[in-house]
Enzyme design. Structure first.
Site, short mmCIF file in Angstrom:
data_model
loop_
_atom_site.label_atom_id
_atom_site.label_comp_id
_atom_site.label_asym_id
_atom_site.label_seq_id
_atom_site.Cartn_x
_atom_site.Cartn_y
_atom_site.Cartn_z
N TRP A 100 0.83 -1.22 0.00
CA TRP A 100 0.00 0.00 0.00
C TRP A 100 0.85 1.25 0.00
CZ3 TRP A 100 -4.32 -1.04 -2.00
CH2 TRP A 100 -5.01 -2.21 -1.69
N ASP A 167 -1.75 6.47 6.57
CA ASP A 167 -2.80 5.60 6.06
C ASP A 167 -3.06 4.58 7.17
OD1 ASP A 167 -4.33 3.62 4.88
OD2 ASP A 167 -2.94 3.23 3.21
N LYS A 191 -12.31 -2.16 6.79
CA LYS A 191 -11.61 -3.09 7.67
C LYS A 191 -12.05 -2.97 9.12
CE LYS A 191 -8.47 -3.39 4.09
NZ LYS A 191 -7.74 -2.51 3.21
C1 LIG Z 1 -7.17 -1.97 2.10
C2 LIG Z 1 -6.14 -0.90 2.17
C3 LIG Z 1 -6.05 0.13 1.22
C4 LIG Z 1 -6.96 0.21 0.00
O1 LIG Z 1 -8.21 0.67 0.34
P1 LIG Z 1 -9.30 0.95 -0.79
O2 LIG Z 1 -10.44 1.45 0.04
O3 LIG Z 1 -9.57 -0.33 -1.50
O4 LIG Z 1 -8.77 2.00 -1.70
C5 LIG Z 1 -5.09 1.09 1.39
N1 LIG Z 1 -4.23 1.06 2.44
C6 LIG Z 1 -4.28 0.07 3.36
C7 LIG Z 1 -3.31 0.08 4.49
C8 LIG Z 1 -5.22 -0.93 3.25
O5 LIG Z 1 -5.27 -1.92 4.16
#
Ligand SMILES: *Cc1c(COP(=O)(O)O)cnc(C)c1O
Length: 355
Positions: A100, A167, A191
């Protein structure tokens, strides 16, 4: 009985599914579905306001923070952020500790200078880089708090002078943290906080002032903040599911209480795996994630047998990400300790049979 260890979208509290289903049929006894109410009605305004205030309460945010809900998932923030803060003569610093983070770096490079100050690519992202220097002219430092795919997690906040951007998609609200130290936090909801289709953003007011005013309106953080997440039609249902999950978390005792359970779950699983030679834990011990545990076996036949057994026992989502292989067990907030106990019993049986 199904035990859901999916990495995302992933398990949510069962009561949330029940309440969300009810709201689709008859929202708050209005005779209307949540799917057919106007977003500018007081009905939805109450949902949004309560969700924002619960985020502030659960994250213990100070009055300098704005909370908004945006479209496009975390991946949109990979480019919206640098679009707002970078240009050819401006630089941002990034940590590259997983898939990511690498994606975020790729998008940032479209807008300005990117200094990758630390990377764990040399060992397949199995650890978190520790010693690195960040140039002080960097307009922000970006990192991923929990690397969902590789199973590593930053257990402390970097001590840096520039604005911190994180993030937090896969570990938001799973552990206590001084969230006020961040200039900008973003997290896709699917999540730990709700249904896919919405993104939680926490932004410091001073950092907000520095954002661009020449980007398209839908990319403009100031406009989203001044319109209270209603610059256009927000993802009404996804935000409602976030509200239900936030209420559930508050009822559970908040972040401190869920952190204790998360530590119990991860502790039990890692301890079990460590004691069975059949399994291998690739991640550096001090960097192991409480949310996503990654492990392998060095025998393909046995790996297949293990997966088949998990499937037969109703253990869903155990197969590792295609880039890492092996297994990944995701233990987000809504996953109960009893699900981990069931998996641990299965792992022990398997170990006894094949070790
Ligand atoms: C799942 C995830 C993403 C991607 O998220 P989307 O909503 O599909 O764009 C980005 N960063 C992390 C750390 C993730 O776990």
């Amino acid at each position: 009985m199904v035990h859901n260890f999916n990495a995302g979208p992933s398990i949510l509290p069962h009561t949330v599914f029940e309440e969300a289903s009810q709201a689709i049929l008859n929202f708050n006894n209005t005779g209307l579905s949540i799917l057919e109410i106007g977003h500018r009605t007081s009905l939805f305004e109450e949902v949004l306001n309560e969700a924002v205030s619960l985020v502030k309460e659960l994250m213990k945010l100070d009055e300098n923070k704005e909370v908004i809900f945006l479209h496009g998932g975390a991946s949109t923030q990979f480019f919206q952020l640098p679009m707002n803060y970078l240009s050819k003569d401006k630089k941002a610093a990034y940590m590259d500790a997983g898939v990511w983070g690498t994606k975020a770096i790729k998008e940032a490079k479209r807008f300005g200078q990117v200094d990758v100050v630390a990377s764990s690519k040399d060992r397949n992202y199995t650890y978190i880089p520790k010693d690195y220097a960040v140039p002080h002219e960097a307009v922000y430092f970006h990192y991923t708090t929990n690397n969902t795919i590789e199973g590593t997690q930053m257990h402390s906040i970097p001590n840096l002078s520039m604005p911190l951007v994180a993030d937090m998609s896969s570990d938001i609200l799973s552990r206590e943290m001084d969230f006020n130290r961040f200039a900008f936090i973003y997290a896709g909801a699917q999540k730990n906080i709700g249904a896919a289709g919405v993104n939680l953003v926490v932004i410091d007011k001073k950092f907000l002032e520095k954002s661009s005013s020449t980007v398209p309106s839908m990319m403009d953080y100031k406009q989203h903040v001044s319109n209270g997440s209603m610059l256009n039609t927000p993802p009404v249902f996804a935000i409602y599911v976030c509200l239900l999950t936030l209420r559930w978390l508050k009822k559970m005792g908040g972040v401190a209480a869920i952190e204790k359970i998360n530590q119990q779950k991860a502790g039990l699983l890692y301890d079990t795996l460590e004691n069975i030679p059949l399994f291998h834990l690739p991640v550096a011990k001090e960097d192991r994630s409480l949310m996503n545990a990654v492990f392998t076996m060095n025998n393909e036949e046995l790996e297949k047998k293990f997966l088949a057994l998990c499937k037969a026992e109703g253990m869903v989502g155990i197969k590792g990400h295609r880039s890492v292989g092996g297994f990944r067990v995701s233990m987000y907030n809504a996953l109960s300790l009893s699900s981990v106990e069931a998996l641990v019993a299965l792992i022990k049986d398997f170990g006894n049979k094949y070790a």
